[in-house]
Structure formats: C-alpha cells, structure tokens
Design an enzyme around this catalytic site. Structure first.
Site, mmCIF file in Angstrom:
data_model
loop_
_atom_site.group_PDB
_atom_site.id
_atom_site.type_symbol
_atom_site.label_atom_id
_atom_site.label_comp_id
_atom_site.label_asym_id
_atom_site.label_seq_id
_atom_site.Cartn_x
_atom_site.Cartn_y
_atom_site.Cartn_z
ATOM 1 N N ARG A 79 20.239 4.933 -17.448
ATOM 2 C CA ARG A 79 20.463 3.551 -17.932
ATOM 3 C C ARG A 79 19.155 2.920 -17.331
ATOM 4 O O ARG A 79 18.847 2.953 -16.143
ATOM 5 C CB ARG A 79 21.693 2.907 -17.394
ATOM 6 C CG ARG A 79 22.267 1.567 -17.558
ATOM 7 C CD ARG A 79 23.347 0.943 -17.091
ATOM 8 N NE ARG A 79 23.802 -0.107 -18.039
ATOM 9 C CZ ARG A 79 25.085 -0.728 -17.720
ATOM 10 N NH1 ARG A 79 25.098 -0.948 -16.431
ATOM 11 N NH2 ARG A 79 25.228 -1.767 -18.607
ATOM 12 N N ASN A 91 18.783 -8.976 -8.883
ATOM 13 C CA ASN A 91 18.052 -8.584 -7.266
ATOM 14 C C ASN A 91 16.760 -8.307 -7.642
ATOM 15 O O ASN A 91 16.108 -7.476 -6.748
ATOM 16 C CB ASN A 91 18.887 -7.385 -6.665
ATOM 17 C CG ASN A 91 20.259 -8.019 -6.220
ATOM 18 O OD1 ASN A 91 20.266 -9.057 -5.727
ATOM 19 N ND2 ASN A 91 21.335 -7.198 -6.219
ATOM 20 N N HIS A 115 21.987 6.241 -12.797
ATOM 21 C CA HIS A 115 21.851 4.721 -12.999
ATOM 22 C C HIS A 115 20.390 4.322 -12.416
ATOM 23 O O HIS A 115 20.017 4.213 -11.224
ATOM 24 C CB HIS A 115 22.804 3.999 -11.965
ATOM 25 C CG HIS A 115 23.006 2.670 -12.124
ATOM 26 N ND1 HIS A 115 22.330 1.748 -12.612
ATOM 27 C CD2 HIS A 115 24.238 1.734 -11.546
ATOM 28 C CE1 HIS A 115 22.923 0.394 -12.776
ATOM 29 N NE2 HIS A 115 23.859 0.510 -12.228
ATOM 30 N N TYR A 150 18.768 -1.404 -8.859
ATOM 31 C CA TYR A 150 19.207 -0.280 -7.794
ATOM 32 C C TYR A 150 17.858 0.444 -7.332
ATOM 33 O O TYR A 150 16.769 0.325 -7.925
ATOM 34 C CB TYR A 150 20.384 -0.035 -7.841
ATOM 35 C CG TYR A 150 21.633 -0.533 -8.119
ATOM 36 C CD1 TYR A 150 22.042 -1.405 -6.877
ATOM 37 C CD2 TYR A 150 22.404 -0.965 -9.152
ATOM 38 C CE1 TYR A 150 22.816 -2.589 -7.112
ATOM 39 C CE2 TYR A 150 23.355 -1.854 -9.344
ATOM 40 C CZ TYR A 150 23.631 -2.516 -8.027
ATOM 41 O OH TYR A 150 24.582 -3.638 -8.085
ATOM 42 N N ALA A 201 29.968 2.931 -10.876
ATOM 43 C CA ALA A 201 28.927 3.795 -10.234
ATOM 44 C C ALA A 201 29.366 4.484 -9.112
ATOM 45 O O ALA A 201 29.905 3.895 -8.194
ATOM 46 C CB ALA A 201 27.871 2.443 -9.954
ATOM 47 N N GLY A 233 32.161 -4.016 -21.439
ATOM 48 C CA GLY A 233 32.510 -3.830 -19.998
ATOM 49 C C GLY A 233 33.895 -4.783 -19.805
ATOM 50 O O GLY A 233 34.989 -4.166 -19.914
ATOM 51 N N ARG A 234 33.612 -5.951 -19.271
ATOM 52 C CA ARG A 234 34.962 -6.607 -18.778
ATOM 53 C C ARG A 234 36.123 -6.624 -19.854
ATOM 54 O O ARG A 234 37.255 -6.662 -19.508
ATOM 55 C CB ARG A 234 34.278 -7.943 -18.597
ATOM 56 C CG ARG A 234 33.612 -8.334 -17.161
ATOM 57 C CD ARG A 234 33.371 -9.623 -17.069
ATOM 58 N NE ARG A 234 32.568 -9.897 -15.892
ATOM 59 C CZ ARG A 234 31.958 -10.894 -15.243
ATOM 60 N NH1 ARG A 234 31.851 -11.915 -15.801
ATOM 61 N NH2 ARG A 234 31.424 -10.770 -13.808
ATOM 62 N N ASN A 255 19.533 -2.441 -13.318
ATOM 63 C CA ASN A 255 20.163 -3.417 -12.523
ATOM 64 C C ASN A 255 19.612 -3.668 -11.101
ATOM 65 O O ASN A 255 20.463 -3.836 -10.099
ATOM 66 C CB ASN A 255 21.658 -3.085 -12.526
ATOM 67 C CG ASN A 255 21.943 -3.258 -13.889
ATOM 68 O OD1 ASN A 255 22.737 -2.179 -14.302
ATOM 69 N ND2 ASN A 255 21.696 -4.233 -14.956
ATOM 70 N N LEU A 281 31.838 -0.108 -14.626
ATOM 71 C CA LEU A 281 32.493 -1.273 -13.876
ATOM 72 C C LEU A 281 32.910 -0.986 -12.446
ATOM 73 O O LEU A 281 33.982 -0.311 -12.168
ATOM 74 C CB LEU A 281 33.600 -1.784 -14.700
ATOM 75 C CG LEU A 281 33.362 -2.032 -16.268
ATOM 76 C CD1 LEU A 281 34.616 -2.129 -17.274
ATOM 77 C CD2 LEU A 281 32.855 -3.601 -16.231
ATOM 78 N N THR A 282 31.967 -1.538 -11.816
ATOM 79 C CA THR A 282 32.134 -1.430 -9.863
ATOM 80 C C THR A 282 33.432 -2.207 -9.923
ATOM 81 O O THR A 282 33.676 -3.369 -9.844
ATOM 82 C CB THR A 282 31.097 -2.046 -9.413
ATOM 83 O OG1 THR A 282 30.060 -1.240 -9.567
ATOM 84 C CG2 THR A 282 31.335 -1.856 -7.860
#
Length: 347
Positions: free
Chosen positions: A226, A234, A174, A179, A58, A316-317, A177, A26-27
């Site tokens: 991941r 993105n 990572h 990246y 990350a 996560g959240r 997502n 979780l950034t």
C-alpha cells in the site's frame, strides 16, 4: 449497474478472488493485552468473508511499531496462534485474507514498549497525540542507523513468514498513510543525507528492500503493498515527493506484486504535484493490478473499474456497518449507514 464488481479476478496463477470487492484494513484496537487476536475478532472477520479478499487491520511487526492501543501483532507465538483462529474462520466461510504488516515509525509511542526509542528515518517529530489516548503526546524519534534499518528489513520479512504460518493467503506491506515506510518516501519526514535520503532512488531504497526481502521469503504472488504518493496524514506534502514516486512505481511494476493498493481516505482529494487524484497518477505509472479506495459508492467504484482507473475496489467503513456488504450490494439492498458509535464493539 454494478455487475463488474462481482466478476472473479485472478491476482496471479495461485490466487483467484471470487469478486472485485476487497475489505480495506480497518484499525479496530480490539486485541487483548498481549496484542493477541481474540475469538471475537475471528467471528468479526468471518462475517465478512464474502469479500473477494479481506485485508486485515494493520498488524505490527515488532513491539516498537505500536502507536495505538490494543493493535494486534505478528511477532510472538501466541499472536500467530491467535491469527490462525482468524484465518481458519475466514477460510471456513470460503474467504481469503491477507495480513497488513505495519510499523508506525515516528507515530509510535514509548508508552507501549517500555520507554524505548521511537524509530523513524529522521529525528523529526510529528505534532499531536495518540488517538484514543490523547494524554500521550508524540515524542521526537531516533533517526535509525544502518544496523537499525537492516534489522527492520529482517523483522518485516519474519513477520511475513509468521503471517503464512498463521494461515494468511499473503501479506500487504503498509507503506502508506504517514507510517514508517511512507516516512522514508516523503521529504517532510526524511531529511537523511546518506543512501536512504536525498534522491528519489535513495528515498525508495528502504521500501524496495522490505518488498524484496518479503518476496524472497514468501513469493511475489503473495506480496502486496500500500502506497500514499499524496502526503495528507501526519505528513506535509512537498512537490519534490513526485520524483520519488515517479521512480518507485516502475520499480515496483518489475516485481510483479499481487497488487498495489492506494492509501487515501477520500480519492476525491487532489494534489497539485500529482496533477490531480492519487489514483489517476498511480494508474499512469503502474499498469499491473491496482486497488482503488477512498469513499467510493458501489456505483462509482463500478464505473471506475469499467473505465480502467483501477482493477479492484477496497471498501472500508461500510464493511464495519455491513458485514454482508457484498451480498447487500449484489441484491441492491439498502446499506446500513456507518456511525462512529459502531467502533465500540465488533459485530
């Protein structure tokens, strides 16, 4: 019934988890100006040590990997020392923690690294601006050279070694997502015509080279990855992407990773070229330890694990809102709802 969430789980002969609930990366953008983890971060992670495994936020492998403000690094002595405070705090509470190794690729911004080039597979920009710093719009990246690629592989390997020096139990690469590694795996962002583009084998080459370099450095039992077969963040999807992941998943299975972690915000999303959910697609092609994620409630996660859709669940959240998430679920207590207001502090 959620009893299966609290069963111990052996990742391999050297790593055993107390339960099947992972804290997802979780950034939080809460490191100091030198990207060093703070005591507040150590306290934050220690409060969540009840997870079977914490995957850190990350963490960038080198300066030009930064795409968000105050995201921690793992490339300076001070950063390693800062992370050691975090890992010690988690271990003192009986927990385990992996570092997530990160390079943002074309969604990096030169504001963070003295105006140097942004690195990506191809000179294809992403639209938009930097989250939390909307005045910074994305720039067209430089297509990495062969020398750049070899240096990146070395830097991932060094960051993994730094993570072990910092006391982490292992690393999660990572590769999801939107990246850097994910950018090599999707046609929207990889327009290369050399041995790193075009075919599924070529487009997988960089990701596998990073995995192999890290395995060589710290061992397969401490190396996880991941992946996002479904392009959604993105990144535009392309039906040709399916062949890339059809190729890479069996390759990864041969490497006996600690686990493979799906990268998706909501696992209810479906992708035509994957014939449904990402988790179902990956499970068909990968039979070793798989971590599911994506807006699961405890009951739904328990049912998915019972049905062997995946082996572990990353949350996560809800972990932001509930440091004691595991105990609350175990005792059947009501969970505190997540709110974006919670992002302003670490608690």
């Amino acid at each position: 019934m959620t009893d299966n969430l609290f069963q111990p789980y052996a990742l391999n002969n050297s790593l055993h988890l107390a339960n099947r609930i992972l804290m997802a990366p979780l950034t939080r953008c809460m490191s100091d100006a030198e990207l060093v983890p703070t005591q507040e971060m150590a306290d934050y992670y220690a409060r969540r040590a009840g997870a079977g495994l914490i995957i850190s936020e990350a963490t960038i492998i080198r300066p030009d990997g930064q795409g968000y403000p105050n995201t921690p690094g793992l490339f300076t002595p001070a950063q390693i020392i800062g992370w050691r405070k975090v890992t010690d705090a988690v271990h003192n509470k009986g927990g385990k923690i992996f570092a997530q190794l990160w390079h943002t690729g074309r969604v990096a911004h030169p504001h963070f690294f003295n105006g140097q080039d942004v690195m990506a597979p191809s000179a294809v920009a992403v639209e938009g601006s930097v989250p939390r710093m909307r005045e910074l719009t994305y720039v067209t990246p430089k297509a990495v050279t062969h020398d750049d690629i070899q240096q990146l592989i070395q830097d991932y390997s060094q960051a993994a070694a730094n993570a072990i020096d910092a006391g982490f139990d292992g690393v999660e690469i990572h590769g999801a997502n939107g990246y850097l590694i994910d950018q090599f795996l999707h046609h929207d962002s990889n327009h290369r015509e050399d041995e790193y583009g075009g075919s599924p084998e070529n487009m997988s080459r960089f990701a596998l080279a990073v995995v192999d370099a890290i395995i060589d450095r710290i061992g397969h039992e401490r190396t996880a990855l991941r992946l996002s077969p479904g392009a959604y963040f993105n990144m535009a999807g392309d039906k040709r992407d399916r062949a890339v992941f059809d190729y890479i998943l069996p390759q990864l299975e041969r490497r006996h990773l600690a686990f493979l972690h799906i990268g998706i915000f909501d696992d209810a999303m479906e992708f035509d070229y994957l014939e449904g959910r990402v988790s179902d697609y990956v499970r068909k092609h990968y039979q070793q330890t798989l971590v599911g994620v994506g807006s699961y409630t405890p009951d739904h996660a328990s049912a998915a694990i019972a049905n062997e859709r995946f082996d572990l669940i990353a949350i996560g959240r809800p972990f932001i809102a509930n440091p004691d998430y595991v105990e609350k679920v175990r005792q059947g207590k009501t969970l505190t709802p997540y709110s974006d207001d919670m992002l302003s502090t670490l608690f």
